[in-house]
Scaffold this motif. Sequence first.
Motif, PDB file in Angstrom:
ATOM      1  N   ALA A  43       0.822  -1.207   0.000  1.00  0.00           N
ATOM      2  CA  ALA A  43       0.000   0.000   0.000  1.00  0.00           C
ATOM      3  C   ALA A  43       0.854   1.253   0.000  1.00  0.00           C
ATOM      4  O   ALA A  43       1.995   1.245   0.471  1.00  0.00           O
ATOM      5  N   SER A  44       0.291   2.330  -0.550  1.00  0.00           N
ATOM      6  CA  SER A  44       0.888   3.650  -0.365  1.00  0.00           C
ATOM      7  C   SER A  44       0.719   4.043   1.095  1.00  0.00           C
ATOM      8  O   SER A  44      -0.242   3.640   1.749  1.00  0.00           O
ATOM      9  N   SER A  45       1.643   4.848   1.599  1.00  0.00           N
ATOM     10  CA  SER A  45       1.628   5.163   3.030  1.00  0.00           C
ATOM     11  C   SER A  45       0.382   5.923   3.447  1.00  0.00           C
ATOM     12  O   SER A  45      -0.186   5.675   4.516  1.00  0.00           O
ATOM     13  N   THR A  46      -0.066   6.875   2.585  1.00  0.00           N
ATOM     14  CA  THR A  46      -1.211   7.710   2.901  1.00  0.00           C
ATOM     15  C   THR A  46      -2.145   7.792   1.692  1.00  0.00           C
ATOM     16  O   THR A  46      -1.677   8.083   0.591  1.00  0.00           O
ATOM     17  N   PRO A  47      -3.440   7.524   1.865  1.00  0.00           N
ATOM     18  CA  PRO A  47      -4.119   7.086   3.084  1.00  0.00           C
ATOM     19  C   PRO A  47      -4.238   5.569   3.200  1.00  0.00           C
ATOM     20  O   PRO A  47      -4.795   5.057   4.166  1.00  0.00           O
ATOM     21  N   ALA A  69      -2.259   2.767   3.630  1.00  0.00           N
ATOM     22  CA  ALA A  69      -1.731   2.002   4.763  1.00  0.00           C
ATOM     23  C   ALA A  69      -2.440   2.383   6.054  1.00  0.00           C
ATOM     24  O   ALA A  69      -2.680   1.536   6.928  1.00  0.00           O
ATOM     25  N   GLU A  70      -2.801   3.650   6.187  1.00  0.00           N
ATOM     26  CA  GLU A  70      -3.506   4.106   7.392  1.00  0.00           C
ATOM     27  C   GLU A  70      -4.903   3.503   7.467  1.00  0.00           C
ATOM     28  O   GLU A  70      -5.381   3.140   8.558  1.00  0.00           O
ATOM     29  N   VAL A 116      -8.466  -1.399   9.935  1.00  0.00           N
ATOM     30  CA  VAL A 116      -9.258  -2.636   9.859  1.00  0.00           C
ATOM     31  C   VAL A 116      -8.508  -3.853  10.396  1.00  0.00           C
ATOM     32  O   VAL A 116      -9.073  -4.951  10.423  1.00  0.00           O
ATOM     33  N   LYS A 117      -7.272  -3.688  10.808  1.00  0.00           N
ATOM     34  CA  LYS A 117      -6.509  -4.832  11.320  1.00  0.00           C
ATOM     35  C   LYS A 117      -7.202  -5.539  12.490  1.00  0.00           C
ATOM     36  O   LYS A 117      -7.278  -6.775  12.524  1.00  0.00           O
ATOM     37  N   PRO A 118      -7.735  -4.801  13.471  1.00  0.00           N
ATOM     38  CA  PRO A 118      -8.382  -5.498  14.592  1.00  0.00           C
ATOM     39  C   PRO A 118      -9.584  -6.341  14.154  1.00  0.00           C
ATOM     40  O   PRO A 118      -9.765  -7.462  14.638  1.00  0.00           O
ATOM     41  N   ALA A 119     -10.402  -5.796  13.240  1.00  0.00           N
ATOM     42  CA  ALA A 119     -11.584  -6.532  12.779  1.00  0.00           C
ATOM     43  C   ALA A 119     -11.179  -7.803  12.037  1.00  0.00           C
ATOM     44  O   ALA A 119     -11.808  -8.856  12.194  1.00  0.00           O
ATOM     45  N   LEU A 120     -10.121  -7.725  11.252  1.00  0.00           N
ATOM     46  CA  LEU A 120      -9.654  -8.903  10.533  1.00  0.00           C
ATOM     47  C   LEU A 120      -9.034  -9.922  11.480  1.00  0.00           C
ATOM     48  O   LEU A 120      -9.189 -11.135  11.287  1.00  0.00           O
ATOM     49  N   ALA A 121      -8.352  -9.443  12.498  1.00  0.00           N
ATOM     50  CA  ALA A 121      -7.741 -10.352  13.473  1.00  0.00           C
ATOM     51  C   ALA A 121      -8.808 -11.192  14.166  1.00  0.00           C
ATOM     52  O   ALA A 121      -8.592 -12.366  14.479  1.00  0.00           O
ATOM     53  N   GLU A 122      -9.984 -10.592  14.409  1.00  0.00           N
ATOM     54  CA  GLU A 122     -11.086 -11.330  15.033  1.00  0.00           C
ATOM     55  C   GLU A 122     -11.572 -12.468  14.135  1.00  0.00           C
ATOM     56  O   GLU A 122     -12.165 -13.431  14.612  1.00  0.00           O
ATOM     57  N   GLN A 123     -11.323 -12.338  12.826  1.00  0.00           N
ATOM     58  CA  GLN A 123     -11.718 -13.384  11.874  1.00  0.00           C
ATOM     59  C   GLN A 123     -10.576 -14.355  11.590  1.00  0.00           C
ATOM     60  O   GLN A 123     -10.666 -15.182  10.687  1.00  0.00           O
ATOM     61  N   GLY A 124      -9.490 -14.238  12.341  1.00  0.00           N
ATOM     62  CA  GLY A 124      -8.355 -15.132  12.155  1.00  0.00           C
ATOM     63  C   GLY A 124      -7.441 -14.728  11.014  1.00  0.00           C
ATOM     64  O   GLY A 124      -6.700 -15.558  10.487  1.00  0.00           O
TER      65      GLY A 124
END
Length: 575
Positions: A338-342, A344-345, A350-358
């Motif tokens: 990803a490009s750094s902005t926006p 990657a930001e 969404v990292k936490p939501a994806l982590a909940e899905q494994g």
Amino acid sequence: MRKIRDLLSFGAASILAVSLAACGSSTPAQTTAAAAQTTAAAQSAAAAQSAAPAASEAASESTKDQNAVYRTLDEIKESGTINIGVFSDKNPFGYVDENGEYQGYDVYFGNRIGEDLGLKINYVSTEAANRVEYLETGKVDIILANFTVTPERAEKVDFALPYMNVALGVVSPDSRVITDLSELGADDQVIVISGTTAEDYLIKNNPEIRLQKYDTYANAKNALENGNAAAWANDNTEVIAYALQNPGYTVGIPSLGSQDTIAPAVSKGNESLLNWINDEIKSLADEQFFHKDYEATLVDTYGLDYEDSLVVEGGVTAAQTADTGAGQQGSATLKVGASSTPHAELLELVKPALAEQGIDLEIVIYDDYVLPNTALQDGTLDANYFQHRPYLNSFNDANGTDLVSAGLIHYEPFGIYSYSVTDLKDLAAGATIIVPDDDSNQTRALLLLKQEGIIDLPEGASVENGVTILDITDDHGYQIQAVQADAVPALLKNSDAGTVAVINYNYALGAGFKTTDALAIEDASGDAAQTYANIIAVRKGDEENAAVKALVAALQDGAVDQYNEKTGAGIVPIR
């Protein structure tokens, strides 16, 4: 038999996780088909009762729509019985045995649901065409009937985590094995079950094929055996099982269309029940429950060779765990450039939501527009997020690649910026205007300059036709300079006073600009939002990967609004 097993191996091995569908079973006291009918009145009463909010209901249930026909988890527990829709004629997934008892892979799971809830089960016989209806009308609480997730179905019901892989397949008599749909003649017909993904797929992708539609699996099988049609298209698990159990038939097409998954479904908005089912599926992974289910109900049909290809444990598919080698209970790793902005930001949000899905989202930041695509093509990345489709198409054409969009996420208004000019009316004669040099973004920049009356372009200049600085018919004395897109902000900053630049919005954000700083931006009332929407790009064939779909869904589900609230960036979400 070997030929069928070889085809099964090919079909099962090719299955990738993509969407969700459902199957079912029962609880401590498994009810019979007759019992299902006798409880219809009680079920109807329970549905009516659930339409009115109960004062004593738990706080977690307090937001239920007063007009909803579904029963919340608390209401189901209070009634003492859960209603589960399953097939009654689809052996080995859901069927009624000679004793009138429901059996099969779906029923085995339903039995565990009832056991863990401490409830009796009322199994309700359902057919493919009425699975959505039974949830929408409150006739059942859960559908466990080989329910493949599609975007259309997901608009009407809520799917839980998957527990089995599936694709479409085509079975035909040995006297004329159909190995490709092109082999079907104008007079040939293909059997389908109404309301299935096979019917939807053929209508959409092969409208020239004549379909012979049936409401039940029993009638479809009878039609094939009576020679009423050239072939039968259905879930590949079903047609493979049929061929294994019925000599004289071959699965000539073991995998057709996208690779999907099967998962439970509940009524739209029934979050309490949905959350419980998801937690149940995750917890059952500790004991490898669905492998036990397979060995108890499917092994006689498919054998042990295909167990790991078909079974999904903990809601995490084999495709999600392949990169980590973590096994059935491991987390997926999804590596996204990803490009750094926006971009990657947004991914960080969404990292936490994806982590909940494994799903473990790994973000790799790039500062240019070439390396993210080359890294995706060579397999270094699983996806990237930085570009719009015109740029992707241009890259594919120039490099012979076959990258595709997995979903539209947001639109970044293209703008004209300057460190010294505060109004385009003050743009001095002979001023330098910097634009990106790649084909798609240069076209976009020049169209914006034309929009503002700064340059003239040929009649009919458009995104589709494409234009470059060589096509400018009148530059009105301005000096148009094309440079690599990522270098535009730095060049602008180091240029003489009076210089302006047309900058890709992600690079503008990186340079400290926001929409409100632009001297002019694209007219978003046109088709710019769709044409230049930033996408999740993947290798062709991976757009149906379950982890990729989860990423797209997470980004489309309010992430852009959250980012705008946090930063004031002003990017536009694609709804």
